[in-house]
Design an enzyme around this catalytic site. Structure first.
Site, PDB file in Angstrom:
ATOM      1  N   ARG A  21       0.835  -1.213   0.000  1.00  0.00           N
ATOM      2  CA  ARG A  21       0.000   0.000   0.000  1.00  0.00           C
ATOM      3  C   ARG A  21       0.860   1.249   0.000  1.00  0.00           C
ATOM      4  O   ARG A  21       0.552   2.225  -0.693  1.00  0.00           O
ATOM      5  CB  ARG A  21      -0.945   0.008   1.208  1.00  0.00           C
ATOM      6  CG  ARG A  21      -2.013  -1.073   1.142  1.00  0.00           C
ATOM      7  CD  ARG A  21      -2.875  -1.095   2.385  1.00  0.00           C
ATOM      8  NE  ARG A  21      -2.039  -1.349   3.556  1.00  0.00           N
ATOM      9  CZ  ARG A  21      -2.319  -0.940   4.785  1.00  0.00           C
ATOM     10  NH1 ARG A  21      -3.409  -0.242   5.039  1.00  0.00           N
ATOM     11  NH2 ARG A  21      -1.509  -1.227   5.781  1.00  0.00           N
ATOM     12  N   ASN A  40      -6.063  -2.783   2.547  1.00  0.00           N
ATOM     13  CA  ASN A  40      -5.967  -4.231   2.746  1.00  0.00           C
ATOM     14  C   ASN A  40      -7.366  -4.799   2.946  1.00  0.00           C
ATOM     15  O   ASN A  40      -8.138  -4.284   3.763  1.00  0.00           O
ATOM     16  CB  ASN A  40      -5.124  -4.564   3.980  1.00  0.00           C
ATOM     17  CG  ASN A  40      -3.640  -4.461   3.738  1.00  0.00           C
ATOM     18  OD1 ASN A  40      -3.182  -4.436   2.599  1.00  0.00           O
ATOM     19  ND2 ASN A  40      -2.880  -4.411   4.815  1.00  0.00           N
TER      20      ASN A  40
END
Length: 93
Positions: A21, A40
């Site tokens: 990320r 996530n």
């Protein structure tokens, strides 16, 4: 024509716990002009939502599908739509 679009991508593989990320956000900021987030999911995937110029979103998608990402990407499912304009910057969620 480089109209604004919304890209939603679901990235499968070993993409959690490897900085995926963070690097996705960094790539979006490097491309510039993109807003959205990387998140996530409980099933192990990462969801990426990006809004901005089609060229920039395509560049982010190309990076997600390439070999330069952290971890291991087994596949990317993408969906294109019209932008909603509800994001300020590119966030890690």
């Amino acid at each position: 024509m480089n109209e604004d679009v919304r890209l939603v991508a679901w990235v499968r593989g070993r993409v959690q716990g490897v900085g995926f990320r963070w690097f996705t956000r960094a790539k979006a900021l490097e491309i510039g002009g993109l807003s959205g987030f990387a998140l996530n999911l409980d099933d192990g995937r990462v969801q990426v939502v990006a809004e901005g110029a089609r060229e920039g979103c395509q560049g982010l998608l190309d990076w997600l599908q390439g070999d330069d990402t952290p971890g291991r990407v087994d596949g990317v499912t993408e969906m294109w739509d019209t932008p909603r304009g509800s994001y300020d910057g590119f966030l890690i969620r």
